[in-house]
Design a protein around this motif. Structure first.
Motif, PDB file in Angstrom:
ATOM      1  N   ALA A 158       0.838  -1.206   0.000  1.00  0.00           N
ATOM      2  CA  ALA A 158       0.000   0.000   0.000  1.00  0.00           C
ATOM      3  C   ALA A 158       0.872   1.254   0.000  1.00  0.00           C
ATOM      4  CB  ALA A 158      -0.932  -0.007   1.209  1.00  0.00           C
ATOM      5  N   ALA A 159       1.965   1.224   0.760  1.00  0.00           N
ATOM      6  CA  ALA A 159       2.878   2.370   0.808  1.00  0.00           C
ATOM      7  C   ALA A 159       3.550   2.595  -0.542  1.00  0.00           C
ATOM      8  CB  ALA A 159       3.923   2.162   1.903  1.00  0.00           C
ATOM      9  N   ALA A 160       3.917   1.522  -1.225  1.00  0.00           N
ATOM     10  CA  ALA A 160       4.538   1.657  -2.550  1.00  0.00           C
ATOM     11  C   ALA A 160       3.552   2.287  -3.543  1.00  0.00           C
ATOM     12  CB  ALA A 160       5.018   0.303  -3.048  1.00  0.00           C
ATOM     13  N   ILE A 161       2.306   1.870  -3.465  1.00  0.00           N
ATOM     14  CA  ILE A 161       1.279   2.449  -4.344  1.00  0.00           C
ATOM     15  C   ILE A 161       1.025   3.899  -3.950  1.00  0.00           C
ATOM     16  CG2 ILE A 161      -1.145   2.287  -5.063  1.00  0.00           C
ATOM     17  CD1 ILE A 161      -0.822  -0.810  -4.645  1.00  0.00           C
ATOM     18  N   GLY A 162       0.988   4.181  -2.649  1.00  0.00           N
ATOM     19  CA  GLY A 162       0.823   5.559  -2.186  1.00  0.00           C
ATOM     20  C   GLY A 162       1.955   6.448  -2.663  1.00  0.00           C
ATOM     21  N   ALA A 163       3.187   5.935  -2.617  1.00  0.00           N
ATOM     22  CA  ALA A 163       4.335   6.705  -3.104  1.00  0.00           C
ATOM     23  C   ALA A 163       4.195   6.995  -4.589  1.00  0.00           C
ATOM     24  CB  ALA A 163       5.635   5.949  -2.830  1.00  0.00           C
ATOM     25  N   ALA A 164       3.781   5.988  -5.351  1.00  0.00           N
ATOM     26  CA  ALA A 164       3.611   6.182  -6.789  1.00  0.00           C
ATOM     27  C   ALA A 164       2.542   7.240  -7.081  1.00  0.00           C
ATOM     28  CB  ALA A 164       3.261   4.855  -7.461  1.00  0.00           C
ATOM     29  N   CYS A 165       1.463   7.232  -6.308  1.00  0.00           N
ATOM     30  CA  CYS A 165       0.398   8.229  -6.494  1.00  0.00           C
ATOM     31  C   CYS A 165       0.893   9.633  -6.130  1.00  0.00           C
ATOM     32  CB  CYS A 165      -0.829   7.858  -5.672  1.00  0.00           C
ATOM     33  SG  CYS A 165      -1.668   6.364  -6.256  1.00  0.00           S
ATOM     34  N   GLY A 166       1.553   9.751  -4.988  1.00  0.00           N
ATOM     35  CA  GLY A 166       2.125  11.050  -4.614  1.00  0.00           C
ATOM     36  C   GLY A 166       3.196  11.493  -5.599  1.00  0.00           C
ATOM     37  N   GLY A 167       3.961  10.519  -6.087  1.00  0.00           N
ATOM     38  CA  GLY A 167       4.994  10.820  -7.074  1.00  0.00           C
ATOM     39  C   GLY A 167       4.427  11.412  -8.350  1.00  0.00           C
ATOM     40  N   MET A 168       3.210  11.025  -8.697  1.00  0.00           N
ATOM     41  CA  MET A 168       2.583  11.582  -9.897  1.00  0.00           C
ATOM     42  C   MET A 168       2.323  13.083  -9.752  1.00  0.00           C
ATOM     43  SD  MET A 168       2.296   9.361 -12.364  1.00  0.00           S
ATOM     44  CE  MET A 168       4.006   9.212 -11.886  1.00  0.00           C
TER      45      MET A 168
ATOM     46  N   PHE B  35       7.105   5.874 -15.255  1.00  0.00           N
ATOM     47  CA  PHE B  35       7.620   6.266 -13.943  1.00  0.00           C
ATOM     48  C   PHE B  35       6.785   5.651 -12.825  1.00  0.00           C
ATOM     49  CE2 PHE B  35       7.927   9.211 -10.318  1.00  0.00           C
ATOM     50  CZ  PHE B  35       9.274   9.037 -10.047  1.00  0.00           C
ATOM     51  N   PHE B  36       5.481   5.679 -12.962  1.00  0.00           N
ATOM     52  CA  PHE B  36       4.579   5.074 -11.973  1.00  0.00           C
ATOM     53  C   PHE B  36       4.888   3.577 -11.829  1.00  0.00           C
ATOM     54  CE2 PHE B  36       0.625   3.141 -10.505  1.00  0.00           C
ATOM     55  CZ  PHE B  36       0.191   4.033  -9.530  1.00  0.00           C
ATOM     56  N   GLY B  37       5.036   2.914 -12.974  1.00  0.00           N
ATOM     57  CA  GLY B  37       5.296   1.474 -12.962  1.00  0.00           C
ATOM     58  C   GLY B  37       6.628   1.099 -12.340  1.00  0.00           C
ATOM     59  N   VAL B  38       7.642   1.909 -12.543  1.00  0.00           N
ATOM     60  CA  VAL B  38       8.956   1.637 -11.951  1.00  0.00           C
ATOM     61  C   VAL B  38       8.946   1.952 -10.454  1.00  0.00           C
ATOM     62  CG1 VAL B  38      11.373   2.399 -11.919  1.00  0.00           C
ATOM     63  CG2 VAL B  38      10.262   1.905 -14.096  1.00  0.00           C
ATOM     64  N   THR B  39       8.206   2.958 -10.076  1.00  0.00           N
ATOM     65  CA  THR B  39       8.156   3.371  -8.672  1.00  0.00           C
ATOM     66  C   THR B  39       7.695   2.242  -7.760  1.00  0.00           C
ATOM     67  OG1 THR B  39       7.827   5.732  -9.079  1.00  0.00           O
ATOM     68  CG2 THR B  39       6.921   4.872  -7.031  1.00  0.00           C
ATOM     69  N   ILE B  40       6.661   1.534  -8.142  1.00  0.00           N
ATOM     70  CA  ILE B  40       6.072   0.542  -7.228  1.00  0.00           C
ATOM     71  C   ILE B  40       7.072  -0.533  -6.810  1.00  0.00           C
ATOM     72  CG2 ILE B  40       4.272  -1.210  -6.966  1.00  0.00           C
ATOM     73  CD1 ILE B  40       2.424   0.710  -8.537  1.00  0.00           C
ATOM     74  N   PRO B  41       7.759  -1.209  -7.733  1.00  0.00           N
ATOM     75  CA  PRO B  41       8.722  -2.212  -7.262  1.00  0.00           C
ATOM     76  C   PRO B  41       9.919  -1.614  -6.529  1.00  0.00           C
ATOM     77  CG  PRO B  41       8.750  -2.090  -9.664  1.00  0.00           C
ATOM     78  CD  PRO B  41       7.602  -1.253  -9.181  1.00  0.00           C
ATOM     79  N   VAL B  42      10.368  -0.441  -6.956  1.00  0.00           N
ATOM     80  CA  VAL B  42      11.517   0.190  -6.287  1.00  0.00           C
ATOM     81  C   VAL B  42      11.169   0.537  -4.843  1.00  0.00           C
ATOM     82  CG1 VAL B  42      12.933   2.294  -6.239  1.00  0.00           C
ATOM     83  CG2 VAL B  42      12.660   1.024  -8.371  1.00  0.00           C
ATOM     84  N   ARG B  43      10.030   1.157  -4.627  1.00  0.00           N
ATOM     85  CA  ARG B  43       9.627   1.519  -3.264  1.00  0.00           C
ATOM     86  C   ARG B  43       9.253   0.275  -2.457  1.00  0.00           C
ATOM     87  NH1 ARG B  43      12.006   5.456  -1.810  1.00  0.00           N
ATOM     88  NH2 ARG B  43      10.521   6.030  -0.224  1.00  0.00           N
ATOM     89  N   LEU B  44       8.570  -0.669  -3.090  1.00  0.00           N
ATOM     90  CA  LEU B  44       8.167  -1.889  -2.391  1.00  0.00           C
ATOM     91  C   LEU B  44       9.382  -2.652  -1.878  1.00  0.00           C
ATOM     92  CD1 LEU B  44       6.058  -3.897  -1.422  1.00  0.00           C
ATOM     93  CD2 LEU B  44       6.056  -4.897  -3.725  1.00  0.00           C
TER      94      LEU B  44
END
Length: 194
Positions: A57-67, A138-147
Motif C-alpha cells: 500500500a505504501a509503494a502504491i501511495g508513493a507512486a500516487c504522490g509521485g505523480m 515512472f509510476f510502474g517503476v516506482t512501485i517495485p523500487v519503493r516496495l
C-alpha cells in the motif's frame, strides 16, 4: 438479515494499511519522515504479513504522490525544485545528484540506489517530470523500487523482533523501535544543522 459488524481489532490491520498508503503519499510530496517508520511499527505490532501488505500500500501511495511531483516537475521544474529545497532535510546536493541521475538511461537503478543512500523519492519524481519521462513508466517503476525498500525494512525489523518477543512485551519492543527512530532522526538533524 445483515452481517454482524466486524470487531474493532479486525479493522486495525485495514487501518494500518490505509495509514501506510496515506503516509507514503505524503512522503512522496512534502512530508519528510519516511514511511519506513510506520511500517516497522506495524511489523512489530501486527506481524510481518500485515507489514508486507502495508508495504505494498505504501509503494502504491508513493507512486500516487509521485505523480503529483512528476506533474509539477513537468509543468514548472523551477518551482518544483524550489519546493524540494524547502522540504526539511532535503539538501541542494541531494537534489542535484537525484536530478542528474534521472537524466541517464539507468534511472530506475538510480532510484533504487537512492532509496538506500538517502536521496528522497520526491526528488526523483520531480526529475522524472523535468526529464519528460512518461507518467505510466515512472509510476510502474516506482512501485517495485519503493516496495523493495519497504519490504526489506519491514522484514528486517520483524526478524530482529522475533527473538525479542520471548524477553520483552509489546510495549517495550515498541519503545525500543521508537528509540531507534528518535536516534536515527536525531543524528540526521544533528548532521543537518551542524
Amino acid at each position: 438479515m445483515s452481517a454482524a459488524p466486524r470487531a474493532p481489532s479486525s479493522l486495525l490491520p485495514l487501518a494500518a494499511i490505509a495509514a501506510a498508503f496515506a503516509w507514503s503519499f505524503a512522503e512522496a510530496t512534502v512530508f519528510f519522515i519516511v514511511a519506513d517508520v510506520l511500517l516497522t511499527f506495524i511489523a512489530i505490532a501486527m506481524g510481518l504479513r500485515v507489514a508486507l501488505l502495508a508495504s505494498l500500500a505504501a509503494a502504491i501511495g508513493a507512486a500516487c504522490g509521485g505523480m503529483i511531483m512528476w506533474r509539477h516537475g513537468l509543468v514548472d521544474p523551477v518551482a518544483a525544485t524550489n519546493l524540494l529545497a524547502a522540504v526539511p532535510f532535503v539538501s541542494a546536493g541531494m537534489i542535484a545528484k537525484g536530478m542528474a541521475s534521472m537524466a541517464s538511461a539507468d534511472w530506475p537503478l538510480a532510484m533504487l540506489r537512492g532509496s538506500v543512500t538517502g536521496i528522497p523519492y520526491k526528488v526523483y519524481a520531480v526529475a522524472a517530470g523535468k526529464e519528460g519521462l512518461t507518467a505510466l513508466l515512472f509510476f510502474g517503476v516506482t512501485i517495485p523500487v519503493r516496495l523493495l525498500r519497504f519490504a526489506v525494512a519491514s522484514s528486517l525489523v520483524a526478524a530482529i523482533d522475533a527473538p525479542l518477543r520471548r524477553r520483552f512485551d509489546l510495549r517495550r519492543r515498541l519503545m525500543l523501535l521508537a528509540t531507534f527512530w528518535l536516534l536515527f532522526y536525531g543524528e540526521f538533524a544533528w548532521r543537518w544543522f551542524s
